[in-house]
Scaffold this motif. Sequence first.
Motif, PDB file in Angstrom:
ATOM      1  N   MET A  31       0.836  -1.218   0.000  1.00  0.00           N
ATOM      2  CA  MET A  31       0.000   0.000   0.000  1.00  0.00           C
ATOM      3  C   MET A  31       0.868   1.265   0.000  1.00  0.00           C
ATOM      4  SD  MET A  31      -3.034  -0.936  -0.354  1.00  0.00           S
ATOM      5  CE  MET A  31      -3.667   0.713  -0.325  1.00  0.00           C
ATOM      6  N   ILE A  34       1.872   1.792  -3.431  1.00  0.00           N
ATOM      7  CA  ILE A  34       0.735   2.343  -4.194  1.00  0.00           C
ATOM      8  C   ILE A  34       0.596   3.839  -3.904  1.00  0.00           C
ATOM      9  CG2 ILE A  34      -1.800   2.310  -4.400  1.00  0.00           C
ATOM     10  CD1 ILE A  34      -1.653  -0.745  -4.079  1.00  0.00           C
ATOM     11  N   VAL A  37       3.062   5.679  -5.919  1.00  0.00           N
ATOM     12  CA  VAL A  37       2.653   5.760  -7.333  1.00  0.00           C
ATOM     13  C   VAL A  37       1.587   6.860  -7.503  1.00  0.00           C
ATOM     14  CG1 VAL A  37       1.487   4.528  -9.211  1.00  0.00           C
ATOM     15  CG2 VAL A  37       3.216   3.353  -7.848  1.00  0.00           C
ATOM     16  N   CYS A  59      -3.366   7.794   2.413  1.00  0.00           N
ATOM     17  CA  CYS A  59      -3.094   6.351   2.285  1.00  0.00           C
ATOM     18  C   CYS A  59      -1.736   6.013   2.908  1.00  0.00           C
ATOM     19  CB  CYS A  59      -3.137   5.981   0.807  1.00  0.00           C
ATOM     20  SG  CYS A  59      -2.544   4.350   0.432  1.00  0.00           S
TER      21      CYS A  59
END
Lengths: 406, 117
Positions: A31, A34, A37, A59
């Motif tokens: 995560m 991610i 990204v 996040c």
Amino acid sequence: MDILGTLRDLGLESGFAAFFLTDGGWKNLIMILIAFVLLYLGIVKKFEPLLLCGIAFGCLLSNLSYFVGLGENALYHPELWEAFLDEASPYYHSYGHIMSNAGLLDFFYIGVKAGIYPSLIFMGVGAMTDFGPLLANPKSLLMGASAQLGVFVAFFGAVLLGFTGPEAASIGIIGGADGPTAIYLTTKLAPHLLGPIAIAAYSYMALIPLIQPPIMKLFTTEKMRKVKMEQAREVSKTEKIVFPIVVSTFVILLLPSTAPLVGCLMLGNLFRECGVTDRLSDTAQNALMNIVTIFLATSVGATMVAQNFLNVSTIKIIFLGLCSFAISTVGGLLGGVVMYKTSGGRINPLIGSAGVSAVPMAARVSQDVGRKYNKTNFLLMHAMGPNVAGVIGSAIAAGFLLSVFG
Amino acid sequence: MDDLVNISIANAGITALLGYVVVFIGLILLMAVMMIMGAIMVSRAKKAAAAAPAAAAVPAAPAAPKAPAPGTAGELKLYDTDPRDAAMVMAIVADTLGKPLNELRFKSIKEVKEDEI
């Protein structure tokens, strides 16, 4: 003092150890990647950066601080919200329980859960939107309606893929191309899917200039794309002032579940148009909008904890979201083609694709594609009609789904 | 309620169709309301436009000299010059002098005819 023991305890309590020692800790690492990204896409590629940066950082923060079984220092606690939604739990719908155990992002998330942030964002959107093009050509509403096709096709597709009714409704609304509406509906119907749905909605909105043009080319002929539209009539100030009052009254009476979204959208627009609340209009479109965007984005990002995000459902949602966007574009274009035919070729069907909402990006795409085929063509203001009609259309679609599944 | 959570494919199809129809009906009704509203506004504007020439025929009392708005450098007098041409002239002068337009004062602009040179 046992220095080595203290150091060992510190090491074991650290997040680095938690990646490998807690149940599913390695998923947090994924995560975090991610989140990197998404930060790259927001900062470097400028994909909806105002939202994506906040979502990605939310996040990152939640996956750095929350590990299964080690929730003490977490900024966001998914188990608190599971208890909040579990009818069998003693903490069902207990904000007191949340607040006495919350981390920072749990506090932020209360605004999402209560439906406050999406409504306030809508107020800002209303204050920024000129409904003049829609008032000049009310038939634009038909294209805004036809562009909601993707919402209901994706809803049906989601049921076929095994989602429950409320989950399918939340996935379908991605096709409304309206972030706050998607967040609002998902929070009410399927809060456990909020992370992937928000990511899908905002990512695809950013990708509209890539998704729409090939579909526009496929569903219109060159002759249609070259149509030059006549100047729309001038709209009086009185009309612009009366509009938000009429729309609120009419739409909320028709579908009461749309009241928070449509009410705030139109209140913001009234601030803009009435001419005596310039300060409020300015606050709604700038300061308030920016503050709420920070809270909304970080708290939505925080829901992307590994245990909720890394599963097959997320992949299905990303796929259905893309289908939903594409089908909504097709719906809008087909509406545009029908209007082209019924108007005797005076309406350029390219403006239909703007009915997917995503203000003003979709209208800009109509303008760009139109100019590619006719250099003297200015479709932007004409496309703003279906574009803002799409906002009302997606709010009505969300209201319908909420009244059925809420 | 459980029927809606674990919705059947047939029910999902009906719900999807019904939802799309509801969106259309809602927006068609809204369109009708807006068209009526627009028609009323346009007819009022036409009436007002028709009444305006009649009012213009009545000689108006001479207006009091208007004081320049605070922060402006008074009114610019144009002789045989179109306002658009005047705006262009002012922009060109400001650009040539390298000064912002709000730091310059133009008192009057007059078109010089060829036979006056």
